[in-house]
Design an enzyme around this catalytic site. Structure first.
Site, PDB file in Angstrom:
ATOM      1  N   HIS A 112     -19.916 -13.649  74.730  1.00 23.59           N
ATOM      2  CA  HIS A 112     -18.453 -13.705  74.601  1.00 23.59           C
ATOM      3  C   HIS A 112     -17.748 -13.042  75.782  1.00 23.59           C
ATOM      4  O   HIS A 112     -16.546 -13.241  75.962  1.00 23.59           O
ATOM      5  CB  HIS A 112     -18.052 -12.997  73.309  1.00 23.59           C
ATOM      6  N   ASN A 136      -9.691 -12.131  69.485  1.00 27.19           N
ATOM      7  CA  ASN A 136      -8.751 -12.928  68.691  1.00 27.19           C
ATOM      8  C   ASN A 136      -7.300 -12.497  68.830  1.00 27.19           C
ATOM      9  O   ASN A 136      -6.416 -13.107  68.233  1.00 27.19           O
ATOM     10  CB  ASN A 136      -9.169 -12.936  67.216  1.00 27.19           C
TER      11      ASN A 136
END
Length: 203
Positions: free
Chosen positions: A35, A82
């Protein structure tokens, strides 16, 4: 009518020539994870220009470098993936590119590309990427340039979140290291060439 977030007082600096944002999660436990390949790319760019990313008011680690007398801002949001849009919106305002979103480049991991594959893209679908979805929600558009670094799909499609938060094996890590270098090169290529030209060169 311009988006509401543009209506506040803008920063008065001349717009940056390029704002390159590398997505990832803050914290030592995420270093080297799939990520965080976007963050690795901006860290590499800062290092190559003799800089280190440092804390800023925009909830991001930031460095400003000069490339042939042009201002390039490098940033790694510290909001967690997020909520990346919160930091990106602040960065866009701080460096006065709200009306120049063609100067925003976001580097991120991509499940839909095999490990090590790198592609440049402008706008379009976000493929369910939470970081990109947050950016779109805060900027009210997806019309910015993206550099996608493939990390491959997990063996079990239901395990996508765990997969991207883990460090890859050695073979994939080598492929990702190469892709991170090419992503850094592609980002700076956008200073001199159009998105289409950079796509033709790197994709």
């Amino acid at each position: 009518m311009p988006p509401r977030w543009r209506s506040r007082k803008k920063h008065t600096d001349t717009p940056a020539d390029l704002v390159v944002v590398g997505l990832g999660n803050p914290g030592d436990k995420f270093v080297g994870s799939r990520h965080n390949v976007g963050a690795e790319a901006v860290e590499l760019l800062a290092e190559r220009h003799g800089q280190k990313l440092g804390k800023s008011r925009e909830a991001a680690l930031v460095a400003e470098v000069r490339v042939d007398d042009r201002r390039v801002v490098l940033a790694f949001p510290q909001t967690f993936m997020n909520k990346s849009g919160e930091a990106v919106r602040a960065l866009v305002r701080r460096w006065s590119i709200a009306d120049h979103l063609d100067r925003l480049v976001v580097i991120h991991d991509e499940l839909d590309l095999p490990p090590g594959r790198m592609k440049v893209k402008h706008g379009g679908g976000l493929a369910g990427h939470y970081g990109l979805s947050s950016i779109k929600a805060h900027l009210h558009t997806s019309e910015f340039t993206r550099i996608r670094i493939g990390v491959g799909k997990p063996p079990d499609p239901r395990a996508g979140a765990d997969y991207v938060l883990k460090r890859p094996g050695r073979a994939d890590r080598d492929l990702l290291d190469d892709a991170v270098e090419r992503a850094a090169e592609a980002a700076l290529a956008l200073l001199d060439d159009s998105v289409d030209a950079v796509m033709n060169r790197f994709n």
